[in-house]
Scaffold this motif. Sequence first.
Motif, PDB file in Angstrom:
ATOM      1  N   MET A 441      47.431  32.322  25.651  1.00 35.58           N
ATOM      2  CA  MET A 441      46.691  33.280  26.486  1.00 35.58           C
ATOM      3  C   MET A 441      45.243  33.416  26.010  1.00 35.58           C
ATOM      4  O   MET A 441      44.323  33.591  26.824  1.00 35.58           O
ATOM      5  N   ARG A 442      45.043  33.388  24.711  1.00 35.65           N
ATOM      6  CA  ARG A 442      43.710  33.610  24.156  1.00 35.65           C
ATOM      7  C   ARG A 442      42.710  32.577  24.639  1.00 35.65           C
ATOM      8  O   ARG A 442      41.496  32.847  24.682  1.00 35.65           O
ATOM      9  N   GLY A 443      43.166  31.383  25.038  1.00 36.80           N
ATOM     10  CA  GLY A 443      42.258  30.339  25.509  1.00 36.80           C
ATOM     11  C   GLY A 443      42.071  30.309  27.017  1.00 36.80           C
ATOM     12  O   GLY A 443      41.412  29.401  27.526  1.00 36.80           O
ATOM     13  N   LEU A 444      42.618  31.278  27.764  1.00 38.17           N
ATOM     14  CA  LEU A 444      42.490  31.277  29.222  1.00 38.17           C
ATOM     15  C   LEU A 444      41.140  31.831  29.647  1.00 38.17           C
ATOM     16  O   LEU A 444      40.479  32.573  28.926  1.00 38.17           O
ATOM     17  N   ASP A 445      40.733  31.467  30.867  1.00 34.94           N
ATOM     18  CA  ASP A 445      39.529  32.041  31.467  1.00 34.94           C
ATOM     19  C   ASP A 445      39.822  33.372  32.156  1.00 34.94           C
ATOM     20  O   ASP A 445      38.914  34.191  32.329  1.00 34.94           O
ATOM     21  N   LEU A 446      41.071  33.586  32.555  1.00 38.06           N
ATOM     22  CA  LEU A 446      41.438  34.822  33.264  1.00 38.06           C
ATOM     23  C   LEU A 446      42.956  34.983  33.191  1.00 38.06           C
ATOM     24  O   LEU A 446      43.690  33.982  33.124  1.00 38.06           O
ATOM     25  N   TYR A 447      43.386  36.217  33.201  1.00 35.60           N
ATOM     26  CA  TYR A 447      44.834  36.500  33.214  1.00 35.60           C
ATOM     27  C   TYR A 447      45.095  37.559  34.282  1.00 35.60           C
ATOM     28  O   TYR A 447      44.359  38.548  34.401  1.00 35.60           O
ATOM     29  N   ILE A 448      46.178  37.361  35.044  1.00 34.61           N
ATOM     30  CA  ILE A 448      46.559  38.286  36.118  1.00 34.61           C
ATOM     31  C   ILE A 448      48.023  38.669  35.918  1.00 34.61           C
ATOM     32  O   ILE A 448      48.875  37.792  35.728  1.00 34.61           O
ATOM     33  N   GLY A 449      48.326  39.954  35.950  1.00 33.80           N
ATOM     34  CA  GLY A 449      49.712  40.376  35.796  1.00 33.80           C
ATOM     35  C   GLY A 449      49.925  41.819  36.204  1.00 33.80           C
ATOM     36  O   GLY A 449      48.983  42.569  36.483  1.00 33.80           O
ATOM     37  N   ASN A 450      51.193  42.193  36.258  1.00 33.13           N
ATOM     38  CA  ASN A 450      51.562  43.573  36.535  1.00 33.13           C
ATOM     39  C   ASN A 450      51.403  44.408  35.260  1.00 33.13           C
ATOM     40  O   ASN A 450      50.946  43.910  34.221  1.00 33.13           O
ATOM     41  N   ASP A 451      51.800  45.647  35.337  1.00 31.40           N
ATOM     42  CA  ASP A 451      51.776  46.538  34.172  1.00 31.40           C
ATOM     43  C   ASP A 451      52.928  46.161  33.249  1.00 31.40           C
ATOM     44  O   ASP A 451      54.007  46.749  33.294  1.00 31.40           O
ATOM     45  N   THR A 452      52.685  45.174  32.408  1.00 32.72           N
ATOM     46  CA  THR A 452      53.727  44.674  31.517  1.00 32.72           C
ATOM     47  C   THR A 452      53.100  44.246  30.184  1.00 32.72           C
ATOM     48  O   THR A 452      51.867  44.227  30.041  1.00 32.72           O
ATOM     49  N   GLY A 453      53.935  43.892  29.226  1.00 27.73           N
ATOM     50  CA  GLY A 453      53.471  43.627  27.879  1.00 27.73           C
ATOM     51  C   GLY A 453      52.439  42.530  27.779  1.00 27.73           C
ATOM     52  O   GLY A 453      51.423  42.682  27.076  1.00 27.73           O
ATOM     53  N   THR A 454      52.671  41.397  28.450  1.00 30.05           N
ATOM     54  CA  THR A 454      51.737  40.282  28.325  1.00 30.05           C
ATOM     55  C   THR A 454      50.367  40.626  28.912  1.00 30.05           C
ATOM     56  O   THR A 454      49.341  40.123  28.438  1.00 30.05           O
ATOM     57  N   THR A 455      50.322  41.485  29.922  1.00 35.52           N
ATOM     58  CA  THR A 455      49.038  41.906  30.483  1.00 35.52           C
ATOM     59  C   THR A 455      48.268  42.747  29.472  1.00 35.52           C
ATOM     60  O   THR A 455      47.052  42.584  29.296  1.00 35.52           O
ATOM     61  N   HIS A 456      48.963  43.648  28.803  1.00 36.32           N
ATOM     62  CA  HIS A 456      48.313  44.461  27.770  1.00 36.32           C
ATOM     63  C   HIS A 456      47.817  43.577  26.621  1.00 36.32           C
ATOM     64  O   HIS A 456      46.735  43.819  26.070  1.00 36.32           O
ATOM     65  N   ILE A 457      48.582  42.568  26.277  1.00 35.45           N
ATOM     66  CA  ILE A 457      48.180  41.668  25.187  1.00 35.45           C
ATOM     67  C   ILE A 457      46.929  40.890  25.571  1.00 35.45           C
ATOM     68  O   ILE A 457      45.981  40.785  24.786  1.00 35.45           O
ATOM     69  N   ALA A 458      46.918  40.333  26.771  1.00 34.53           N
ATOM     70  CA  ALA A 458      45.752  39.559  27.208  1.00 34.53           C
ATOM     71  C   ALA A 458      44.502  40.431  27.236  1.00 34.53           C
ATOM     72  O   ALA A 458      43.418  39.995  26.797  1.00 34.53           O
ATOM     73  N   ALA A 459      44.616  41.663  27.734  1.00 31.50           N
ATOM     74  CA  ALA A 459      43.455  42.549  27.782  1.00 31.50           C
ATOM     75  C   ALA A 459      42.964  42.886  26.377  1.00 31.50           C
ATOM     76  O   ALA A 459      41.756  42.899  26.113  1.00 31.50           O
ATOM     77  N   ALA A 460      43.884  43.177  25.449  1.00 33.67           N
ATOM     78  CA  ALA A 460      43.497  43.524  24.082  1.00 33.67           C
ATOM     79  C   ALA A 460      42.903  42.335  23.337  1.00 33.67           C
ATOM     80  O   ALA A 460      42.134  42.524  22.394  1.00 33.67           O
ATOM     81  N   LEU A 461      43.247  41.100  23.750  1.00 33.25           N
ATOM     82  CA  LEU A 461      42.659  39.897  23.158  1.00 33.25           C
ATOM     83  C   LEU A 461      41.292  39.568  23.740  1.00 33.25           C
ATOM     84  O   LEU A 461      40.723  38.512  23.445  1.00 33.25           O
ATOM     85  N   SER A 462      40.767  40.480  24.593  1.00 30.94           N
ATOM     86  CA  SER A 462      39.461  40.316  25.250  1.00 30.94           C
ATOM     87  C   SER A 462      39.430  39.176  26.240  1.00 30.94           C
ATOM     88  O   SER A 462      38.346  38.658  26.576  1.00 30.94           O
ATOM     89  N   VAL A 463      40.594  38.749  26.735  1.00 35.32           N
ATOM     90  CA  VAL A 463      40.648  37.800  27.847  1.00 35.32           C
ATOM     91  C   VAL A 463      40.332  38.575  29.123  1.00 35.32           C
ATOM     92  O   VAL A 463      40.874  39.663  29.341  1.00 35.32           O
ATOM     93  N   PRO A 464      39.437  38.086  29.995  1.00 35.14           N
ATOM     94  CA  PRO A 464      39.233  38.777  31.272  1.00 35.14           C
ATOM     95  C   PRO A 464      40.571  38.947  31.992  1.00 35.14           C
ATOM     96  O   PRO A 464      41.266  37.961  32.263  1.00 35.14           O
TER      97      PRO A 464
END
Length: 519
Positions: A441-464
């Motif tokens: 996830m840390r190497g992605l350009d963008l992440y899209i998800g519902n209100d779930t754990g992986t979405t919170h992780i991507a946001a906290a890793l500063s992934v758009p």
Amino acid sequence: MCRQRIRLGSGSVKKMRVPLVLPPSLIRPGVCSISRGRRVVPSHHAPRHNRTRSGRRGLPPDRGRNHLPKADRHDGRTSRRDEHVTSGDGDTDQTGDAASLRQRRDELARDLRARDADLNRLREELRRLRASPFVRVALAAQRLASRTPLRSLLGAARSAAEPAAAVRTATTPFLTVPDVTRILVVKLDHIGDFVLGLPAFRVLRDAFPAAEVTLLCGPWNRTLAETSGCFDRVVCLSLLPEASAEHDPSRAGVDLEAVRQLQLPSFDIAIDFRDCHDTNRVLTAVEARYRAGFRAPETAALLDLAFPGFDLRMLPGERTHHLVLQMLLASAVVAVHQGGTMLHRGLEAIAGATAPFDLVGAGPGPRIGINLGSGSAEKNWPAANFQSLAEALVARLGATIVLFGAGREAAESARLAAALPPGSVVDLTDRLPLLQALATMRGLDLYIGNDTGTTHIAAALSVPTLCLFGTATTFDSHGVLGARSVSILAAAGGMGSITTEDAIRAVTDLLSRHRPAAT
């Protein structure tokens, strides 16, 4: 009934059974009167085995209603004032009964006087609260908003102005505060209270090692403060007497002009660690971006963080110790200003410990991760909407879609992957360990998800990150934390109220701001 000796006219004495009639003043519902050898019990407490065929309580089986005195007869009904007399030996003693009732009456009178005193105290407290200017303004605003025409007008305007699903960026204090360079600690207390604040001062010093920390205290605490190692500068001011016995909390406030004359610089954070509200107003005499202190009705509106005081129960006893309360206040300030940074650093360390999945064959367009599921179906955006969004991103941006998720999302992910053009999707659903998923996830350009754990992780890793947030939880308390995250909040109708076009606009904006090359 009781047995009494009756002297007949002939001089002989005969024992006879006569009715025992208590005066009305001695009859009280729910009161037991005890006499020598006899126990008078309210009828509604009488044992069931004392009921007789005649329907009366406490009478021998061969006696019925007509053997009672007229004053005690009812039309086949019993009331809570009926009395049941159990058999026993000895004479009655109504004097003892009366004394017992008088004692009970006095107890009730004392209880009533105590409750009246409590009520008067509450009325006085309410009167003082209503006299507060902050409360007067709040009450006036409440009365204004309660007027029916105005309330209807405001409701109609709000409905017309708000779309079905409103795009809202994450504005929680965790990640929106600037760097902290100056901190003011106000501790105008006496020596004992100052000493109890030393652990809290250490919490601040350790959390903000590069900040300049200034202490405002009484001159009697200067030596302790300067040798504690917690402060870069100590400013003394005698706003309170040195001896606590000389302090009158009821007097009208502190001298704010004396604080202004100190000409203190502006601060990022100003904290008053005194548990009484009389010094909270000192924070208004200095320029500070963020003010914190213990909550009080008179000064709560002056504080950005109004922390609970002695009403907070954490340990056995009537009150939480002041040392604990001060450490909690300091920790709350640290959490607001550094919680997001600490979360980011922790996840960066975890994600950096594992090699990411090699996305071989991904095209030149942006790499966009998608997770179709969550822990609750109520939180999930419709799979058809995800498919329309993915198709649009592939067609418009040449994106490569990377699918994440657990085993329960495998079927939906497979259907989405089959609908996309070959080479435009990498399905990693239920294929990666959690740590490797984080690293990928840390190497992605963008992440899209519902209100779930992986979405919170991507946001906290500063992934758009674009979070599609439903109504199952509250955004203010459970929204994603990330300086590069955007959340689309669903309307009351559910996740279907978020349209594909809403998501496309949010994605375009995120990529243009944080990954310009991707667009």
